[in-house]
Design a protein around this motif. Structure first.
Motif, PDB file in Angstrom:
ATOM      1  N   PRO A  39       0.816  -1.228   0.000  1.00  0.00           N
ATOM      2  CA  PRO A  39       0.000   0.000   0.000  1.00  0.00           C
ATOM      3  C   PRO A  39       0.848   1.277   0.000  1.00  0.00           C
ATOM      4  CG  PRO A  39      -0.881  -1.577   1.588  1.00  0.00           C
ATOM      5  CD  PRO A  39       0.440  -2.123   1.128  1.00  0.00           C
ATOM      6  N   ALA A  40       1.935   1.302   0.753  1.00  0.00           N
ATOM      7  CA  ALA A  40       2.775   2.508   0.781  1.00  0.00           C
ATOM      8  C   ALA A  40       3.448   2.707  -0.577  1.00  0.00           C
ATOM      9  CB  ALA A  40       3.821   2.407   1.891  1.00  0.00           C
ATOM     10  N   ILE A  41       3.874   1.622  -1.180  1.00  0.00           N
ATOM     11  CA  ILE A  41       4.540   1.716  -2.489  1.00  0.00           C
ATOM     12  C   ILE A  41       3.551   2.258  -3.531  1.00  0.00           C
ATOM     13  CG2 ILE A  41       5.552   0.336  -4.365  1.00  0.00           C
ATOM     14  CD1 ILE A  41       6.540  -1.618  -2.078  1.00  0.00           C
ATOM     15  N   ALA A  42       2.340   1.704  -3.526  1.00  0.00           N
ATOM     16  CA  ALA A  42       1.337   2.122  -4.514  1.00  0.00           C
ATOM     17  C   ALA A  42       0.902   3.567  -4.277  1.00  0.00           C
ATOM     18  CB  ALA A  42       0.127   1.191  -4.443  1.00  0.00           C
ATOM     19  N   LEU A  43       0.755   3.946  -3.017  1.00  0.00           N
ATOM     20  CA  LEU A  43       0.315   5.321  -2.736  1.00  0.00           C
ATOM     21  C   LEU A  43       1.403   6.327  -3.122  1.00  0.00           C
ATOM     22  CD1 LEU A  43      -1.773   7.304  -1.656  1.00  0.00           C
ATOM     23  CD2 LEU A  43      -0.829   6.950   0.645  1.00  0.00           C
ATOM     24  N   ALA A  44       2.655   5.981  -2.858  1.00  0.00           N
ATOM     25  CA  ALA A  44       3.751   6.893  -3.237  1.00  0.00           C
ATOM     26  C   ALA A  44       3.732   7.124  -4.748  1.00  0.00           C
ATOM     27  CB  ALA A  44       5.090   6.314  -2.792  1.00  0.00           C
ATOM     28  N   GLU A  45       3.550   6.036  -5.495  1.00  0.00           N
ATOM     29  CA  GLU A  45       3.527   6.173  -6.958  1.00  0.00           C
ATOM     30  C   GLU A  45       2.347   7.055  -7.390  1.00  0.00           C
ATOM     31  OE1 GLU A  45       2.242   2.919  -9.283  1.00  0.00           O
ATOM     32  OE2 GLU A  45       3.553   3.423 -10.976  1.00  0.00           O
ATOM     33  N   LYS A  46       1.194   6.836  -6.771  1.00  0.00           N
ATOM     34  CA  LYS A  46      -0.006   7.611  -7.129  1.00  0.00           C
ATOM     35  C   LYS A  46       0.186   9.093  -6.801  1.00  0.00           C
ATOM     36  CE  LYS A  46      -3.469   6.565  -8.662  1.00  0.00           C
ATOM     37  NZ  LYS A  46      -3.871   6.737 -10.086  1.00  0.00           N
ATOM     38  N   LEU A  47       0.815   9.373  -5.657  1.00  0.00           N
ATOM     39  CA  LEU A  47       1.007  10.774  -5.266  1.00  0.00           C
ATOM     40  C   LEU A  47       1.948  11.487  -6.233  1.00  0.00           C
ATOM     41  CD1 LEU A  47       1.098  10.410  -1.388  1.00  0.00           C
ATOM     42  CD2 LEU A  47      -0.564  11.700  -2.736  1.00  0.00           C
ATOM     43  N   VAL A  48       2.961  10.767  -6.687  1.00  0.00           N
ATOM     44  CA  VAL A  48       3.870  11.373  -7.660  1.00  0.00           C
ATOM     45  C   VAL A  48       3.108  11.676  -8.961  1.00  0.00           C
ATOM     46  CG1 VAL A  48       5.883  10.887  -9.111  1.00  0.00           C
ATOM     47  CG2 VAL A  48       5.978  10.488  -6.628  1.00  0.00           C
ATOM     48  N   GLU A  49       2.147  10.824  -9.290  1.00  0.00           N
ATOM     49  CA  GLU A  49       1.336  11.054 -10.503  1.00  0.00           C
ATOM     50  C   GLU A  49       0.447  12.301 -10.358  1.00  0.00           C
ATOM     51  OE1 GLU A  49      -1.384   7.782 -11.504  1.00  0.00           O
ATOM     52  OE2 GLU A  49      -2.766   9.341 -12.205  1.00  0.00           O
ATOM     53  N   VAL A  50      -0.198  12.481  -9.197  1.00  0.00           N
ATOM     54  CA  VAL A  50      -1.200  13.556  -9.111  1.00  0.00           C
ATOM     55  C   VAL A  50      -0.618  14.907  -8.673  1.00  0.00           C
ATOM     56  CG1 VAL A  50      -3.127  11.970  -8.716  1.00  0.00           C
ATOM     57  CG2 VAL A  50      -1.986  13.002  -6.729  1.00  0.00           C
ATOM     58  N   PRO A  99       2.452  18.052  -8.692  1.00  0.00           N
ATOM     59  CA  PRO A  99       3.257  18.673  -9.747  1.00  0.00           C
ATOM     60  C   PRO A  99       4.513  17.869 -10.108  1.00  0.00           C
ATOM     61  CG  PRO A  99       2.476  20.344  -8.219  1.00  0.00           C
ATOM     62  CD  PRO A  99       2.076  19.021  -7.638  1.00  0.00           C
ATOM     63  N   ALA A 100       4.974  18.048 -11.342  1.00  0.00           N
ATOM     64  CA  ALA A 100       5.953  17.139 -11.954  1.00  0.00           C
ATOM     65  C   ALA A 100       7.285  17.033 -11.206  1.00  0.00           C
ATOM     66  CB  ALA A 100       6.211  17.581 -13.392  1.00  0.00           C
ATOM     67  N   HIS A 101       7.693  18.119 -10.541  1.00  0.00           N
ATOM     68  CA  HIS A 101       9.028  18.087  -9.911  1.00  0.00           C
ATOM     69  C   HIS A 101       9.007  17.433  -8.532  1.00  0.00           C
ATOM     70  CE1 HIS A 101       7.123  21.441  -7.951  1.00  0.00           C
ATOM     71  NE2 HIS A 101       8.090  21.442  -7.055  1.00  0.00           N
ATOM     72  N   LEU A 102       7.819  16.977  -8.098  1.00  0.00           N
ATOM     73  CA  LEU A 102       7.715  16.327  -6.785  1.00  0.00           C
ATOM     74  C   LEU A 102       7.667  14.821  -7.018  1.00  0.00           C
ATOM     75  CD1 LEU A 102       4.974  18.743  -5.400  1.00  0.00           C
ATOM     76  CD2 LEU A 102       7.364  18.722  -4.694  1.00  0.00           C
ATOM     77  N   ASN A 103       8.793  14.163  -6.773  1.00  0.00           N
ATOM     78  CA  ASN A 103       8.886  12.747  -7.140  1.00  0.00           C
ATOM     79  C   ASN A 103       9.129  11.801  -5.969  1.00  0.00           C
ATOM     80  OD1 ASN A 103       8.420  12.724 -10.037  1.00  0.00           O
ATOM     81  ND2 ASN A 103      10.203  14.069 -10.098  1.00  0.00           N
ATOM     82  N   HIS A 104       9.077  12.348  -4.745  1.00  0.00           N
ATOM     83  CA  HIS A 104       9.226  11.499  -3.558  1.00  0.00           C
ATOM     84  C   HIS A 104       8.255  11.945  -2.484  1.00  0.00           C
ATOM     85  CE1 HIS A 104      13.070  10.726  -5.559  1.00  0.00           C
ATOM     86  NE2 HIS A 104      13.022   9.549  -4.934  1.00  0.00           N
ATOM     87  N   VAL A 105       7.846  10.980  -1.654  1.00  0.00           N
ATOM     88  CA  VAL A 105       6.997  11.338  -0.514  1.00  0.00           C
ATOM     89  C   VAL A 105       7.549  10.694   0.751  1.00  0.00           C
ATOM     90  CG1 VAL A 105       5.397   9.407  -0.964  1.00  0.00           C
ATOM     91  CG2 VAL A 105       4.621  11.354   0.400  1.00  0.00           C
ATOM     92  N   PHE A 106       7.506  11.450   1.835  1.00  0.00           N
ATOM     93  CA  PHE A 106       7.813  10.936   3.171  1.00  0.00           C
ATOM     94  C   PHE A 106       6.479  10.861   3.909  1.00  0.00           C
ATOM     95  CE2 PHE A 106       8.940  10.914   7.567  1.00  0.00           C
ATOM     96  CZ  PHE A 106      10.184  10.304   7.645  1.00  0.00           C
ATOM     97  N   PHE A 107       6.073   9.680   4.349  1.00  0.00           N
ATOM     98  CA  PHE A 107       4.745   9.539   4.973  1.00  0.00           C
ATOM     99  C   PHE A 107       4.753   9.889   6.456  1.00  0.00           C
ATOM    100  CE2 PHE A 107       3.980   6.548   1.350  1.00  0.00           C
ATOM    101  CZ  PHE A 107       2.943   7.269   0.792  1.00  0.00           C
TER     102      PHE A 107
END
Ligand code: PMP
Length: 459
Positions: A98-109, A111-119
């Motif tokens: 779930p964390a892997i899939a959500l990170a990928e989805k967040l990068v999709e939705v 802005p383009a220069h935001l490619n990582h998420v810290f939960f």
């Protein structure tokens, strides 16, 4: 009494609540005497209380129930995920789907220069994370002196020690000797409250200049970042004048200072764009998110990390000594993912932009004609009205907050949640509110303004 499945009546629930429950942002003694309002269920844009009253939730809870209440899909996803993997962490070289899939989805939705998420688990935790990331970034860049974060008076960035320090709420600072060192606050772009005789455009430039003045006062080599909500929410839905953000962007680019756009409220469609940063054409280096990420169904937040910061933290950073037990919690992440699927599949953000927000804003701005209202403003699915003593002279009431509280209480009694910030009344309904429900919201607001006006006139 410990079985909440027993049919307790309102008085019993209130008595138990009074006995053991210490409420956030409440005068608990006064609340105990009065008795808490008990909300028992909700569907769509409506709440139901323990007396069976139906209340239109003009605040989407605390600005968070973007897809509305009662979406069974989220409950189903949570149930399935709890059976599959109810908990595991993402520390120490582990992860889960779930964390892997959500990170990928967040990068999709995002802005383009935001490619990582810290939960994280909340907006406050996101802003604590931001403070540490920003300082770590500058340390790694060989500029450990760049520590100070500039924020704004009346900003809200959470209620943890760092969150409340980054925020600019004086009553919060008063509890616990805040802000912590290294955080300073400048003027907010609040034209109605602080603009005096200037035009909104002139005032917007002046408020932006306060940022440059502060940078020059502290020295560029001491300033790490500027943090701001694209539209200040809890401060009273402060929509900045059109000149503000373009000037701020220019100033941040002129000096080497990071931008943190706190999207905890503005994110996930609130402005009619997916993020407030898109509405104002901002390119934040860090973007805290929460609330609408899961529509509040489960607690989860995060920090979207821009490439500039991520490249340094990943390449040179080694261990990042920070994280939460519930960072990327699998059930919360699965629910957030399902929430975003619904936002996407049902074109909720696009509908807000094209249809419901223009209608809400048109109807909301009609409230400016009311004799008690000095200004009606808003963007997308947020709005504010200023209650004033003298409409023509834009004079406010001396006892700030009394009229607002009166109006808020009339709203509750008449089936509408509208929040009061001093004498500013604010709304932030679920994004799925339809035209008929918007009409109902406006009719109820007018009725409560009438009742408030009458009560104020009578003294
Ligand atoms: N930032 C902003 C802009 C907020 O509005 C809020 C909550 N109102 C927070 C941060 C803090 O979020 P939480 O209450 O989830 O900690």
């Amino acid at each position: 009494m410990n079985d909440m499945t027993l049919p307790l009546d309102t008085a019993q629930l209130q008595a138990l609540d009074r006995k053991h429950h210490f409420h956030p942002f409440s005068d608990n003694k006064a609340l105990g005497q009065e008795g808490a309002r008990v909300i028992t269920r909700a569907e769509g844009v409506y709440l139901e209380d323990s007396d069976g009253n139906r209340i239109l939730d003009g605040m989407a809870g605390l600005w968070c129930v973007n897809i509305g209440y009662g979406r069974k899909e989220l409950a189903d996803v949570a149930y399935r995920q709890m059976q599959e993997l109810p908990y595991y962490n993402s520390f120490f070289k582990t992860s889960h789907p779930p964390a892997i899939a959500l990170a990928e989805k967040l990068v999709e939705v995002t802005p383009a220069h935001l490619n990582h998420v810290f939960f994280t688990g909340s907006g406050s935790e996101s802003n604590d994370t931001v403070l540490r990331m920003v300082r770590r970034y500058w340390d790694l860049q060989g500029k450990p002196g760049k520590k100070t974060i500039i924020s704004r008076q009346n900003a809200y960035h959470g209620s943890t020690v760092a969150g409340a320090s980054l925020g600019g709420m004086k009553p919060m600072h008063a509890h616990g000797d805040l802000p912590i060192p290294g955080i300073v606050h400048i003027q907010q772009p609040y034209w109605f409250g602080e603009g005096g005789d200037q035009s909104p455009e002139e005032f917007g430039l002046q408020a932006a200049k306060a940022l440059e003045d502060k940078i020059l006062e502290l020295g560029e080599d001491k300033v790490a970042a500027f943090i701001a909500e694209p539209i200040q929410g809890a401060g009273g839905v402060i929509v900045p004048p059109s000149t503000y953000w373009p000037a701020v962007k220019e100033i941040l680019a002129r000096y080497d200072i990071l931008l943190i756009a706190d999207e905890v409220i503005c994110g996930f469609g609130r402005t009619g764009e997916w993020f407030g940063s898109q509405y104002y054409d901002l390119k934040p280096d860090l973007m805290p998110i929460a609330k609408g990420l899961s529509s509040g169904y489960l607690p989860i937040g995060g920090v979207m990390v821009g490439d500039r910061v991520a490249d340094v933290l990943l390449e040179k950073g080694g261990d990042f000594n920070h994280g939460y037990t519930y960072s990327g919690h699998p059930v919360a992440a699965a629910v957030a993912l399902e929430n975003i699927r619904i936002l996407q599949d049902e074109n909720i953000v696009e509908t807000v932009k094209a249809e419901t927000a223009p209608y809400l804003q048109k109807r909301w701005k009609e409230l400016a004609d009311h004799p008690l209202v000095g200004e009606a403003r808003g963007v997308g699915m947020v709005g504010a009205i200023e209650l004033v003593a003298d409409k023509a002279a834009r004079t406010r009431f001396d006892d700030q907050g009394t009229t607002g509280t009166l109006c808020r209480d009339f709203c509750f009694k008449n089936g509408l949640v509208m929040r009061a910030v001093g004498d500013t009344m604010i709304i932030s309904p679920p994004l799925v509110i339809n035209h008929a429900e918007i009409d109902e919201l406006i009719e109820k607001a007018v009725r409560c303004l009438d009742l408030t006006f009458e009560a104020v006139r009578k003294g």
